[in-house]
Design a protein around this motif. Structure first.
Motif, short mmCIF file in Angstrom:
data_model
loop_
_atom_site.label_atom_id
_atom_site.label_comp_id
_atom_site.label_asym_id
_atom_site.label_seq_id
_atom_site.Cartn_x
_atom_site.Cartn_y
_atom_site.Cartn_z
N ARG A 1 7.40 13.98 -3.01
CA ARG A 1 6.31 15.27 -2.49
C ARG A 1 5.23 15.36 -3.59
NH1 ARG A 1 4.99 20.70 -2.42
NH2 ARG A 1 6.48 20.99 -4.21
N ARG A 2 5.60 15.55 -4.76
CA ARG A 2 4.90 15.81 -5.74
C ARG A 2 3.77 14.56 -5.80
NH1 ARG A 2 5.29 20.51 -8.56
NH2 ARG A 2 7.29 21.60 -8.17
N ARG A 3 4.28 13.25 -5.71
CA ARG A 3 3.51 12.12 -6.02
C ARG A 3 2.31 12.13 -5.08
NH1 ARG A 3 4.06 7.73 -8.95
NH2 ARG A 3 3.25 6.49 -7.35
N VAL A 4 2.77 12.17 -3.53
CA VAL A 4 1.90 12.10 -2.68
C VAL A 4 0.82 13.30 -2.55
CG1 VAL A 4 3.14 10.53 -1.21
CG2 VAL A 4 3.41 13.02 -0.85
N LEU A 5 1.22 14.48 -3.06
CA LEU A 5 0.45 15.63 -3.02
C LEU A 5 -0.94 15.37 -4.14
CD1 LEU A 5 2.41 18.87 -3.55
CD2 LEU A 5 0.94 18.14 -1.78
N ALA A 6 -0.65 14.30 -5.09
CA ALA A 6 -1.99 13.83 -5.78
C ALA A 6 -2.84 13.26 -4.99
CB ALA A 6 -1.35 13.23 -7.01
N LYS A 7 -3.86 13.65 -5.13
CA LYS A 7 -5.22 12.97 -4.02
C LYS A 7 -5.07 11.45 -4.46
CE LYS A 7 -10.00 13.77 -2.74
NZ LYS A 7 -11.26 14.04 -2.96
N ARG A 8 -5.32 11.42 -5.82
CA ARG A 8 -5.41 9.86 -6.10
C ARG A 8 -4.07 9.03 -5.45
NH1 ARG A 8 -6.60 8.14 -12.25
NH2 ARG A 8 -8.50 8.86 -11.53
N SER A 9 -2.84 9.26 -5.68
CA SER A 9 -2.03 8.55 -5.14
C SER A 9 -2.02 8.15 -3.51
CB SER A 9 -0.52 9.27 -5.58
OG SER A 9 -0.32 9.35 -6.94
N SER A 10 -2.46 9.40 -2.87
CA SER A 10 -2.25 9.33 -1.52
C SER A 10 -3.69 8.42 -1.06
CB SER A 10 -2.66 10.95 -0.99
OG SER A 10 -1.78 11.51 -1.21
N ALA A 11 -4.59 8.52 -1.81
CA ALA A 11 -5.92 7.65 -1.35
C ALA A 11 -5.53 6.42 -1.41
CB ALA A 11 -7.22 8.07 -2.26
N VAL A 12 -4.89 6.12 -2.48
CA VAL A 12 -4.38 4.32 -2.84
C VAL A 12 -3.48 3.85 -1.86
CG1 VAL A 12 -3.58 2.89 -4.28
CG2 VAL A 12 -5.15 4.51 -5.32
N MET A 13 -2.45 4.76 -1.53
CA MET A 13 -1.50 4.30 -0.54
C MET A 13 -2.07 3.96 0.77
SD MET A 13 1.94 6.42 0.60
CE MET A 13 2.50 6.50 -1.27
N ARG A 14 -3.11 4.93 1.31
CA ARG A 14 -3.58 4.82 2.56
C ARG A 14 -4.32 3.46 2.52
NH1 ARG A 14 -3.80 10.67 2.59
NH2 ARG A 14 -5.99 10.57 1.79
N ALA A 15 -5.21 3.30 1.52
CA ALA A 15 -6.07 2.40 1.46
C ALA A 15 -5.26 1.02 1.41
CB ALA A 15 -6.88 2.34 -0.19
N VAL A 16 -3.95 0.88 0.70
CA VAL A 16 -3.26 -0.17 0.82
C VAL A 16 -2.80 -0.60 2.26
CG1 VAL A 16 -1.34 -1.23 -0.12
CG2 VAL A 16 -2.55 -0.21 -1.75
N ILE A 17 -2.34 0.44 2.79
CA ILE A 17 -1.64 0.21 4.20
C ILE A 17 -2.58 -0.39 5.05
CG2 ILE A 17 -0.77 1.53 6.17
CD1 ILE A 17 1.18 1.16 3.86
N ALA A 18 -3.86 0.21 5.01
CA ALA A 18 -4.95 -0.36 5.92
C ALA A 18 -5.35 -1.68 5.45
CB ALA A 18 -6.41 0.61 5.63
N HIS A 19 -5.01 -2.13 4.27
CA HIS A 19 -5.50 -3.31 3.83
C HIS A 19 -4.32 -4.42 4.15
CE1 HIS A 19 -7.91 -6.24 1.64
NE2 HIS A 19 -7.16 -6.50 0.62
N VAL A 20 -3.05 -3.82 4.54
CA VAL A 20 -1.80 -4.69 4.53
C VAL A 20 -1.95 -5.87 5.61
CG1 VAL A 20 -0.43 -3.26 6.23
CG2 VAL A 20 0.62 -4.54 4.27
N GLN A 21 -2.58 -5.64 6.79
CA GLN A 21 -2.48 -6.65 7.59
C GLN A 21 -3.42 -7.89 7.31
OE1 GLN A 21 -4.20 -4.53 11.17
NE2 GLN A 21 -1.88 -3.89 11.77
N THR A 22 -4.33 -7.86 6.48
CA THR A 22 -4.99 -8.97 5.91
C THR A 22 -4.45 -9.52 4.50
OG1 THR A 22 -6.64 -7.52 5.05
CG2 THR A 22 -6.99 -8.23 7.04
N GLN A 23 -3.77 -8.73 4.03
CA GLN A 23 -3.25 -9.14 2.60
C GLN A 23 -1.73 -8.85 2.47
OE1 GLN A 23 -4.81 -10.82 0.40
NE2 GLN A 23 -6.71 -10.82 1.50
N PRO A 24 -0.78 -9.58 3.44
CA PRO A 24 0.47 -9.16 3.25
C PRO A 24 1.15 -9.19 1.78
CG PRO A 24 0.04 -11.08 4.60
CD PRO A 24 -1.18 -10.48 4.04
#
Length: 225
Positions: free
Chosen positions: A105-128
């Motif tokens: 919870r504390r990790r994902v509360l950090a705006k930076r971690s959340s932004a990177v996680m969402r960016a990677v998930i959006a990218h995963v289909q083209t870069q498995p």
């Protein structure tokens, strides 16, 4: 940082390093630049090595000497966000599960971690490959920590024996990840970890009058996450 841009000499021998030693400060500057851009809303697709170098104030050749391509750099960006799981007290399965979820919870509360996680998930289909590396270096270690606590709980009678550790881990972790990945506007309030753990434990505790008879069967023992 892995810096996977190092080449190889003919015959497969690692290329000898020439010139000045690699600067850790430059590595940090480049990684921090990528994190800042992602935090500001730049998508992974919009990132280029040229743009990263320009924003970091270094030459493009400097970046390519450290990372062979953008994917290698992004892997190091992900690794830079990785923290070791908290040390667990081991006295109570319930308390250890709360500690692991509170860490998440504390990790994902950090705006930076959340932004990177969402960016990677959006990218995963083209870069498995990127997702697989993130899973193998970050996610798997955390799931193994949950598995260890759950197996201990089955052995001590705090959790019914024979339950699937993989499925149980999903039951504990998914509510938190759902709010982060699918409903990012949902809050992650104090006490959420306790609420999730207590709700799930209520359903997986041994039934009254029954005693635990060892841990999950061998077929349910956690393997690679």
């Amino acid at each position: 940082m892995s810096g996977t841009g190092t080449g190889a000499a003919p015959g497969g021998r690692p290329a000898e390093r020439r010139g000045r030693p690699r600067s850790a400060a430059v590595d940090t500057t480049v990684v921090e630049t990528v994190l800042r851009l992602l935090e500001e809303g730049v998508t992974v697709g919009e990132l280029s090595m040229e743009r990263i170098a320009r924003e970091a104030g270094v030459g493009k050749a400097t970046v390519y000497r450290r990372w062979a391509d953008k994917e290698a750099l992004l892997l190091d960006v992900l690794r830079s966000l990785d923290d070791a799981c908290p040390e667990l007290a081991g006295a109570s399965v319930r308390d250890d599960l709360v500690a692991l979820l509170e860490f998440l919870r504390r990790r994902v509360l950090a705006k930076r971690s959340s932004a990177v996680m969402r960016a990677v998930i959006a990218h995963v289909q083209t870069q498995p490959k990127l997702w697989r590396e993130y899973h193998d270096t970050v996610v798997a270690a955390r799931r193994q920590a949950f598995h260890a606590v759950l197996l201990r709980g089955a052995a001590t009678g705090e959790i019914r024996p024979g339950l699937d550790a993989e499925l149980l881990t999903d039951l504990f972790v998914s509510p938190m990840l759902s709010r982060v990945m699918l409903h990012e506007w949902r809050e992650l309030p104090d006490g959420l970890a306790e609420q999730i753990v207590d709700t799930v434990l209520q359903g997986v505790r041994p039934q009254e009058g029954t005693a635990a008879r060892g841990g999950p069967s061998r077929g349910n023992a956690p393997g690679p996450a």
